[in-house]
Design a protein around this motif. Structure first.
Motif, short mmCIF file in Angstrom:
data_model
loop_
_atom_site.label_atom_id
_atom_site.label_comp_id
_atom_site.label_asym_id
_atom_site.label_seq_id
_atom_site.Cartn_x
_atom_site.Cartn_y
_atom_site.Cartn_z
N GLU A 52 0.84 -1.20 0.00
CA GLU A 52 0.00 0.00 0.00
C GLU A 52 0.87 1.24 0.00
OE1 GLU A 52 -4.37 -0.56 2.06
OE2 GLU A 52 -2.69 0.04 3.30
N ASN A 76 -3.46 1.52 -4.28
CA ASN A 76 -4.16 2.63 -3.65
C ASN A 76 -4.87 2.15 -2.38
OD1 ASN A 76 -6.14 4.58 -2.94
ND2 ASN A 76 -6.09 5.40 -5.02
N GLN A 79 -8.76 2.03 -2.51
CA GLN A 79 -9.31 0.92 -3.28
C GLN A 79 -9.26 -0.38 -2.48
OE1 GLN A 79 -6.90 1.09 -6.85
NE2 GLN A 79 -8.37 2.40 -7.90
N SER A 82 -12.05 -0.26 0.12
CA SER A 82 -13.35 -0.48 -0.53
C SER A 82 -13.54 -1.95 -0.85
CB SER A 82 -13.45 0.35 -1.81
OG SER A 82 -13.42 1.73 -1.53
N TYR A 83 -12.48 -2.61 -1.28
CA TYR A 83 -12.55 -4.04 -1.56
C TYR A 83 -12.84 -4.82 -0.28
CZ TYR A 83 -10.99 -8.72 -2.93
OH TYR A 83 -10.92 -10.07 -3.16
N PHE A 104 -6.87 -8.55 -2.82
CA PHE A 104 -7.22 -7.50 -3.77
C PHE A 104 -6.44 -7.65 -5.07
CE2 PHE A 104 -6.00 -3.30 -5.46
CZ PHE A 104 -7.24 -2.80 -5.83
N THR A 108 -8.00 -8.38 -8.78
CA THR A 108 -8.03 -7.28 -9.75
C THR A 108 -6.90 -7.31 -10.77
OG1 THR A 108 -6.78 -5.83 -8.26
CG2 THR A 108 -9.19 -5.78 -8.08
N GLY A 244 -9.83 10.88 -8.09
CA GLY A 244 -8.85 9.80 -8.09
C GLY A 244 -7.61 10.24 -8.84
#
Length: 309
Positions: A52, A76, A79, A82-83, A104, A108, A244
């Motif tokens: 991160e 990020n 992100q 949020s995941y 994550f 992704t 963003g």
């Protein structure tokens, strides 16, 4: 499944989670810790290593692992959170965060981009420091206008003089580094050939957006955070927003677009057409930012300076 490593970074330590083995451990966030981590990940035959962005604490590990040959990606934090919320994971500890980062990345498959070299990191740090000094000068100038006591005014003037000397020193350092790099020297000349783009904008783009010229216009706009995203559900359609991306790039593009909308004939005509068509002025400026970035991207890609029609 490839071996994916998630690393939660703090000032003192690196919490690590390895998939699919679900192995968790931690090492110190120092040279010895990074060396130990590299040895363990080599034995685990790690594929992608994700950290991160934590305001700089991740730089040592990212640089050390990248130089060892691992595919490193800096993700990020927003992100990732949020995941985690989408998975219903509300608990937050460093080992849990490391596991979420790994999951994550597995879900992704973010694009792996080459990390900046040491010289580029130093250049970026100087550009950031220059921006901080400019902000401090602006704050002190505002205080000077409000100061009533003579002693306060003297103190502000002394500090402003010191800050302006430091700004000159940083500009000299940036000039020297630009002169020593043929690539940066050419890039700065190409970027500043566009009316509205000065050295500050050019150097910020050199430092913060090395991908300029290597991506298409949609991807470069998304990377900078100037690509609009819509909100729509059924017959309801909300306003589009930008966000963003890289806020420092977006900030200098905004100022450059304001200047270009007055002094660049192509972008001035573009902005005026939007306003004449009924677009709000802020929307027109955002569109001008996006068009300016598209022009700069093409100039760097083609290696040809600005040529006004």
């Amino acid at each position: 499944m490839d071996v994916i490593v998630g690393i939660d970074v703090s000032k003192e330590r690196l919490d690590v989670h390895v998939l699919p083995a679900r192995d968790s451990f931690f090492v110190g966030n120092d040279h010895a810790g990074v060396d130990e981590l590299a040895r363990r990940l080599t034995r685990a035959k790690a594929g992608i290593v994700a950290l991160e962005a934590t305001g700089g604490y991740e730089m040592l590990a990212a640089a050390g692992l990248s130089s060892t040959g691992f595919a490193v990606v800096v993700v990020n934090p927003a992100q990732v959170r949020s995941y985690a919320h989408a998975l219903g994971r509300r608990a937050k500890t460093d080992p849990i965060d490391a596991a979420v980062i790994a999951a994550f990345v597995a879900a992704t498959s973010p694009e792996i981009r080459p990390l900046r070299d040491e010289e580029s990191e130093v250049f970026s740090a100087i550009v950031s420091r220059r921006r901080q000094i400019v902000q401090m000068i602006t704050a002190e100038e505002n205080r000077a206008r409000m100061a009533l006591a003579k002693e306060t005014s003297k103190s502000i003037r002394r500090l402003l003089a010191a800050l302006r000397r430091e700004l000159e020193s940083l500009d000299g350092d940036l000039d020297g580094r630009i002169r020593k790099s043929p690539l940066w020297r050419v890039r700065e000349a190409l970027l500043t050939s566009v009316p509205g783009v000065g050295p500050t904008t050019a150097r910020t783009l050199i430092a913060e957006m090395p991908e300029l010229g290597s991506l298409d216009r949609r991807r470069i706009a998304s990377l900078a955070g100037v690509a609009p995203f819509t909100r729509q559900s059924g017959k309801w359609r909300g306003k589009s927003f930008i966000g963003g991306g890289r806020s420092r790039v977006r900030a200098v593009l905004f100022m450059a677009a304001l200047v270009a909308a007055r002094h660049n004939p192509v972008l001035k005509a573009f902005r005026d057409r939007l306003v004449a068509a009924g677009k709000p002025k802020i929307v027109a400026i955002v569109a001008t930012m996006r068009k300016l970035l598209t022009i700069l991207n093409a100039i760097i890609r083609d290696g040809k300076p600005w040529q006004s029609a």
